[in-house]
Write an enzyme that holds these catalytic residues in place. Sequence first.
Site, PDB file in Angstrom:
ATOM      1  N   CYS A 165       0.867  -1.180   0.000  1.00  0.00           N
ATOM      2  CA  CYS A 165       0.000   0.000   0.000  1.00  0.00           C
ATOM      3  C   CYS A 165       0.902   1.229   0.000  1.00  0.00           C
ATOM      4  O   CYS A 165       2.079   1.138  -0.342  1.00  0.00           O
ATOM      5  CB  CYS A 165      -0.997  -0.014   1.160  1.00  0.00           C
ATOM      6  N   ASN A 219       2.317   1.510   4.376  1.00  0.00           N
ATOM      7  CA  ASN A 219       2.533   0.254   5.095  1.00  0.00           C
ATOM      8  C   ASN A 219       2.168   0.352   6.572  1.00  0.00           C
ATOM      9  O   ASN A 219       2.814  -0.225   7.423  1.00  0.00           O
ATOM     10  CB  ASN A 219       3.966  -0.239   4.907  1.00  0.00           C
ATOM     11  N   CYS A 262      -1.615   0.721   7.292  1.00  0.00           N
ATOM     12  CA  CYS A 262      -3.049   0.411   7.383  1.00  0.00           C
ATOM     13  C   CYS A 262      -3.416  -0.822   6.567  1.00  0.00           C
ATOM     14  O   CYS A 262      -3.623  -1.900   7.110  1.00  0.00           O
ATOM     15  CB  CYS A 262      -3.901   1.596   6.908  1.00  0.00           C
ATOM     16  N   ASP A 292      -8.118   3.509   1.113  1.00  0.00           N
ATOM     17  CA  ASP A 292      -7.229   3.910   2.203  1.00  0.00           C
ATOM     18  C   ASP A 292      -8.069   4.511   3.335  1.00  0.00           C
ATOM     19  O   ASP A 292      -8.692   5.549   3.156  1.00  0.00           O
ATOM     20  CB  ASP A 292      -6.214   4.931   1.695  1.00  0.00           C
TER      21      ASP A 292
END
Length: 164
Positions: A13, A16, A18, A130
């Site tokens: 993501c 790094n 969530c 997100d």
Amino acid sequence: MKHEDPIRVLFVCLGNICRSPTAHGVFAQKVSDAGLAGLVEVDSCGTGDWHVGNAPDRRATAEALRRGYDLSTQRARQVATADFERFDYILAMDRMNMRDLEALRPHDFSGHLGLFLGFAPAASEDEVPDPYYGGDDGFGHVLDLVELASDGLLQEVRDARRRK
């Protein structure tokens, strides 16, 4: 890849903290529950370096614990070109992460590079959103999506082990 070599899976993501650590924790637990520990290695990283060395976001950790997943040992790291040599599956949480990974991808990478939700055809979306700037409920939604995609990925990994 030799038959006894583990299948290596990397979740990616932005920071790094969530989404990818959530996917890392969920998938690692599913691998263990399936009796595949030692046959599948799981890691996560981010495309950015803002949180390197930090533990996952407290909200992600709390929501994961509510569902029985432990993220406490994870620490953020940034993706590196060497990851393309090590991992068989590199799975991005969203299209922006995917573009960043494609820019790093060596021409000889023969593994699977794709969106993680590609393993969740029943999901109503194809990117893991997100949750960082939203409310706590966003972390529950991320976990719903991650659990769904992890089940599909686990089946893919089982099939890949049989093909080896």
